[in-house]
Design an enzyme around this catalytic site. Structure first.
Site, mmCIF file in Angstrom:
data_model
loop_
_atom_site.group_PDB
_atom_site.id
_atom_site.type_symbol
_atom_site.label_atom_id
_atom_site.label_comp_id
_atom_site.label_asym_id
_atom_site.label_seq_id
_atom_site.Cartn_x
_atom_site.Cartn_y
_atom_site.Cartn_z
ATOM 1 N N HIS A 80 0.821 -1.222 0.000
ATOM 2 C CA HIS A 80 0.000 0.000 0.000
ATOM 3 C C HIS A 80 0.854 1.271 0.000
ATOM 4 C CE1 HIS A 80 0.087 -0.196 4.587
ATOM 5 N NE2 HIS A 80 0.275 1.092 4.388
ATOM 6 N N ASP A 110 0.072 -7.633 1.379
ATOM 7 C CA ASP A 110 0.482 -6.234 1.530
ATOM 8 C C ASP A 110 2.008 -6.090 1.580
ATOM 9 O OD1 ASP A 110 0.271 -3.528 1.698
ATOM 10 O OD2 ASP A 110 -0.451 -3.468 3.766
ATOM 11 N N SER A 187 4.538 2.505 7.958
ATOM 12 C CA SER A 187 4.180 1.418 7.050
ATOM 13 C C SER A 187 5.384 0.965 6.237
ATOM 14 C CB SER A 187 3.088 1.863 6.089
ATOM 15 O OG SER A 187 1.849 1.779 6.714
#
Lengths: 450, 736
Positions: A80, A110, A187
């Site tokens: 992402h 992911d 992230s």
């Protein structure tokens, strides 16, 4: 916020040291060593993405974190972070910076594998090591990355839970949960144990919460070869919906000691064609026993099934109404999990193809696929003509629309004839109900003043 | 004396104010300077103050305990114009109403007639220079709206008014005195020649001034007393009171009583009942309960007009209209029809004959010019548990006003309320006006507005028998049997109408429904209606009036499939009230068809390929649908399931034979809800066996201790298991 973060970080550390100091005399050294083992490999990533969420083709900047895993410049981050990226820039803690390209990525787990673009013969980079072992609950861990864009940040916590099942967050992953401070921007950054090994990649948080979730390295290690070679994770697809023998939350129990329940099969899937029925209990796969007692047992099983080669029959041992039977199914390639997407600025919306894995509710109403409005341009023509997000476009002026490509051709045609025609009748399906709207696109809503 | 000086000071102040106002307003007409006007006002105060008195009316309840049914007018000291107040205002505050009186002789005082019956008057007294004199009414001037009271003893120091001869002055002004809160304010005002006006509608000339004032000429001589704001320039009225025609005051009560008796002859007390409402209809008859006492007006042929504005849904529930004769004999009246455009309906005595003592209502045929400036009656009629209470009030009709469609309606104040009705009655006892609600044909969303309907239109309403076929009573079975032609529709947006070039066929932009599905074997399919056609109107075969098939009800449903597991926090009423994901079969155009009734022969008009088409159809019964489908409730697991009816199957893309029941209700905290089942999910299998109906479902779970359901929520499926000690055999409640 910046001020607070800077001030609070040492205080938290001091606190943790004060508590833990008595039991681990050399704790400070341990943490420091662990940090030193991974910190040079930490990457701050700035990405320019293609942003269609505003209903028009725009660019946007996002940032994330990553970690170098090979001396020739391979790094991993979250899917992402680099999804729809047009430009990726990476900065290392020593201040050097490179552009990077995507080698492979998978939305389901992911994870994205990137490679820094460096001149031939560049010196080797410090690479962090992935550890596939399952971390213990209570283990001290360090989270590294760029929370809120603050590069080179390290925070500390423990593994709060090492087998968290998160519904709707990728069926192949059983997550680590940690209380190490992790914020947007973290992230793709590593979660590091006290041995200085990367035990996972931080990916999710809870809204308004102080818990975060990390993809265990084992899942990544398993996927890396395929991401590197094929660019995709290449999951197999049976179309089986599974549920465990026990669901404490809903007080459901199947009174069986082994196996996993088939809750249903997806329309048109190999499993359905092979005759799987809801409430079948799968007890073995290719002779090996399988059991999912609770939800937490499912991701490993899903991964195992997803790793089986395409088009090769798999023998399932099934118990149906107390009788044993064998079902043989050859999985197919799972393929894309997201449809094509394109913005049509003058019309004022972004359209996307319906993919059963991406938008199951819409695929229910359009089982044969189709195109839906994934974003509306604020105060654009579609907005002003009462179009809504998730409207399924069935036809325009009586001509059926099934793909973004078709829609794109219609758009080009419409733009060519805009002087003579600036309205079209659109049949849409909204929450399962047919509606007909007229899109008036005479006005160029995005026209800039001279 | 102290008081007087105060009042004079106030008078001077008021004069200054009005002088200034008049100056700006009537500069062209007035040659006087402000200073000159103030001087004039002072002169007038000095000249006429000694001729004015305060008359106090003290009210009381009548022998039956009824408060006075009187509205009095008083001049507002703040704005200078007349305001109205109900006599109860004074009664409840235990204060008298104070009126201004003009002395015509040392004992006789002229004032505006309050039209109050003697039974409500406790006392009348006249006050002058601080001395009080008991008085009583002696004469009335019906045309001028005046009353003459006489004191027992002559008023000391009074200076009776002297009137100038010589007719109507060229530039009249009026002098007034206002008493409020113990203060006396006087002033002079007038528009001069502009005060004279002509009524085009009635062909009458009149003086337009202010009520309760003394009209003076250029020489400040009194000309007449204006007791109403408008005074006709007739032979008598605009002249000294000595020229007016008077009647003895004692006749007043008799006259009112006579009028009440005349009205009673054509009023029919009725008892009306509506069947209990269906769960989703929030409206009720005249804002009350399901039964009511109402009044009707007798017509020829044993018919009765009931001026109650019932909606089509309410009319459908109208089950009984009953008349109780004085001897206690009850007669059931039959429904004739609902007036097409006005909120009223007509019923009929079974033998076509009105009961003895009741005669048909006469509707006033007098022209406006015959009525204006004359005496009329405002009559309120209450029906208290079958007992009629009729109260007449006299008033001077001052003007006519434009009403619906440009018609002229008399400006009578009519009050209406629950179980009561108020009408205007002409002096000859004929019905002059009644307030009726205009049924809105243009929009179904706005509420009906009320208009006074007068004589000629009333006669037309009562006799023309132009009825609206949508507004008819139905049996309960009929009400639950919905009619349709077999289509699903969506609203045609005005933009789409223009794009499809069908606006020429539509009365309004919002009219018209686009057909999205035609069910096979239905009237629509038979007539050749196809998807994409636009429905326009439906017309009962025997009626001239086509009903627009416009949007009504449930088209903007916003059902969301994504809700959290912890939504037990919503009350269960929320779940029963929210709309279904599928279109409600009882809403939209089916509601319109259903009002016409199953089996009705109608002509449906629609547009197909830009050509207007019409076809006769017979309305068919809607197949069993979600609202009336068979349900099966199980208390042990706390869940009700419902047959998957045609529209639910269409929505979920279920074939006619595909098994499944839809969850219609769950009880929080019961096993089914705990197991994560949710409203509108579909259960296809119970313990491995497909279930095709709620009945089968009930049978399948009967006596089972372990329940395994296959559940579908759009594309997602799952297995739900519930363990119970035992599931009892619940009787499946069948919906009517």
């Amino acid at each position: 916020m910046t001020y607070d973060m800077r001030r609070l970080a040492p205080a938290v550390l001091a606190c943790a040291l004060a508590v833990c100091g008595c039991t681990t005399p050399d704790f400070r050294g341990t943490v420091s060593e662990a940090k030193d083992a991974v910190f040079p490999s930490l990457v701050y990533i700035r990405v320019v993405i293609k942003d269609l969420e505003g209903g028009k083709d725009e660019k946007a900047q996002v940032s994330g974190s990553g970690v170098i895993i090979s001396s020739d410049g391979e790094l991993i981050t979250n899917h992402h972070v680099v999804d729809k990226a047009t430009d990726i820039r990476c900065q290392l803690p020593d201040g050097s910076s490179y552009t990077a390209k995507v080698l492979g990525q998978d939305k389901d787990i992911d994870i994205a594998l990137l490679k820094l673009e460096r001149p031939d013969g560049a010196p080797p980079l410090p690479a962090a090591k992935l550890s596939g072992r399952r971390a213990e609950i209570g283990e001290v861990v360090l989270a590294m990355g760029a929370p809120w864009g603050l590069a080179r940040s390290v925070s500390m916590g423990i593994i709060s839970c090492n087998d968290r099942y998160l519904e709707g967050a990728g069926k192949y992953t059983l997550w680590y949960q940690t209380d190490a401070a992790i914020s947007p921007g973290n992230s793709g950054g590593p979660l590091v144990d006290t041995d200085g090994m990367v035990i996972g990649i931080n990916a999710r948080g809870v809204s308004y919460g102080d818990q975060a979730f990390t993809i265990p390295s084992a899942v990544i290690i398993e996927a890396l070869p395929r991401l590197r070679e094929k660019g995709v994770a290449d999951w197999s697809w049976f179309g089986l919906d599974l549920q465990p023998l026990n669901d404490f939350q809903h007080n459901i129990s199947f009174k069986a000691e082994e196996g996993v329940i088939v809750s249903g099969t997806e329309p048109g899937s190999p499993a359905r064609k092979a005759g799987f029925m809801p409430n079948d209990r799968i007890v073995s796969v290719d002779g090996a026993k399988v059991t999912a007692k609770n939800w937490e047992d499912l991701p490993a099983l899903e991964r195992r099934l997803g790793r089986l080669p395409f088009n090769k029959p798999v023998a399932f041992g099934v118990n149906r109404d107390g009788k044993d039977l064998a079902i043989s199914v050859a999985p197919t390639e799972k393929g894309k999990v997201e449809g094509e997407e394109k913005a049509f600025e003058r019309w004022g919306f972004t359209a996307k193809e319906i993919n059963r894995f991406d938008v199951p509710e819409l695929s229910f109403f359009a089982p044969d696929g189709g195109v839906f409005i994934s974003a509306i341009l604020w105060d654009g023509n579609a907005d002003n003509c009462d179009f809504r997000r998730n409207d399924i476009i069935q036809s325009i002026d009586g001509k059926p629309v099934k793909t973004v490509e078709q829609l794109s051709a219609m758009y080009d045609e419409a733009m060519k004839n805009i002087e003579t025609k600036s309205k079209m009748t659109v049949d849409i399906l909204r929450r399962g109900r047919k509606t007909q709207l007229v899109l008036n696109y005479l006005e160029d809503t995005e026209k800039e003043l001279p | 004396m102290k008081r007087l000086s105060l009042s004079l000071a106030a008078a001077v102040a008021a004069c200054a104010l009005f002088a200034e106002e008049s100056e700006s307003a009537q500069a062209a007409d007035s040659a006087e300077s402000p200073a000159a006007r103030l001087e004039r006002c002072k002169r007038l105060v000095a000249r006429y103050q000694p001729s004015t008195v305060c008359v106090r009316y003290e009210f009381k309840l009548d022998d039956e305990g009824e408060p006075p049914d009187v509205t009095v007018r008083y001049k507002c000291p703040n704005c200078g114009s007349d305001h109205e107040r109900h006599a109860e205002h004074y009664l409840s505050r235990n204060t008298p109403f104070e009126a201004l009186g003009y002395a015509l002789s040392p004992r006789r005082i002229l004032l505006q007639d309050l039209m109050v019956q003697p039974k409500w008057v406790k006392s009348i007294e006249v006050e002058f220079n601080g001395v009080k004199y008991p008085a009583k009414e002696v004469l009335r001037y019906p045309k001028e709206g005046g009353v003459l009271v006489e004191t027992e003893k002559p008023i000391e120091g009074i200076r009776p008014l002297e009137f100038a001869e010589g007719g109507v002055p060229e530039k009249p002004a009026y002098f007034y005195v206002v008493r409020e809160n113990g203060l006396t304010v006087s002033g002079v005002k007038g528009s001069g020649a502009a005060s004279f006006k002509h009524y085009a509608e009635t062909g009458r000339d009149f003086y337009d001034g202010a009520a309760n004032t003394l009209v003076v000429n250029e020489k400040d001589e009194a000309v007449t007393v204006a007791l109403q704001s408008k005074v006709e320039l007739g032979k008598e009225q605009f002249a000294p009171p000595s020229k007016w025609t008077s009647v003895p005051a004692s006749a007043f009560a008799d006259e009112i009583a006579a009028m009440e008796r005349r009205v009673a002859e054509f009023v029919v007390p009725l008892y009306a009942r509506l069947e209990s409402e269906s769960k989703d209809s929030g409206r009720s008859y005249r804002g009350g309960g399901d039964e009511t006492y109402d009044v009707g007006f007798a017509l020829d042929g044993g018919e009765v007009l009931i001026p109650a504005n019932l909606s089509a849904e309410q009319t459908a529930r109208l089950s009984l209209v009953e008349y109780t004769a004085p001897d206690g004999k009850k007669t059931k009246l039959e429904f004739v029809g609902s007036v097409d455009e006005w909120g009223a309906f007509i019923v009929r005595f079974p033998d076509g004959r009105l009961p003895d003592g009741i005669r048909p209502t006469a509707f006033c045929t007098m022209r406006p010019e015959e009525l204006v400036f004359g005496k009329v009656f405002s009559v309120s009629i209450k029906n208290n548990s079958g007992k009629l209470k009729i109260r007449a009030r006299e008033q001077v009709l001052q003007k006519f006003e434009q009403s619906w469609g440009g018609s002229l309606a008399p400006a009578i104040s009519l009050a209406s309320g629950r179980s009561s009705c108020s009408i205007g009655v002409a002096p000859d006892g004929s019905m002059l006006a009644i307030e009726l609600a205009r049924r809105q044909s243009t929009s179904r969303w706005s509420s009906d507005s009320e208009f006074a309907v007068c004589g000629p239109e009333l006669a037309r309403v009562a006799t023309s028998h132009t009825f609206n076929p949508e507004y008819v009573p139905r049996t309960e079975t009929d009400r639950n049997r919905m009619a349709w032609i077999g289509v699903e529709v969506m609203r045609l947006t005005s933009e789409a109408a223009r794009e499809k070039k069908v606006t020429e066929f539509l009365r309004h932009d919002s009219d018209g429904m686009v057909v999205t599905k035609v069910y096979p074997g239905t009237p629509a399919a038979g007539a050749g209606i196809k998807e994409g056609d636009i429905l326009l109107t439906v017309r009962p075969e025997k009626s001239q009036k086509a009903i627009g098939l416009s949007s009504e009800g449930d088209y903007g449903s916003s059902y969301s499939w994504s809700f959290d597991d912890d939504d037990d926090s919503y009350s269960s009423r929320y779940y029963s009230s929210r709309s279904t994901p599928w279109p409600n079969a009882e809403g939209g155009i089916n509601a319109i068809f259903s009002r016409l009734g199953i089996g009705s022969k109608v002509v449906v008009a629609w547009v197909s390929d830009r050509v207007r088409r019409e076809a006769p159809m017979t309305l068919a019964q809607i197949p069993v649908h979600y609202n009336n489908a068979r349900r099966s409730r199980n208390r042990d697991i706390g869940m009700t399931v419902c047959d998957m009816t045609y529209e639910v199957r269409t929505f979920f893309r279920f074939g006619d034979d595909a098994p499944g029941v839809v969850i219609s209700k769950l009880k929080h905290g019961d096993p089914a809800a705990v197991a994560g089942l949710r409203q509108y999910e579909i259960i296809t299998d119970v313990n491995g066996k497909p279930v095709k109906s709620a009945k089968e479902f009930g049978a399948a779970i009967k006596g089972q201790k372990e329940l395994t359901f296959s559940v579908r929520r759009l594309t997602a499926t799952r297995i739900v298991r519930i363990s119970l000690a035992s599931v009892k055999d619940d009787k499946a409640p069948e919906k009517k």
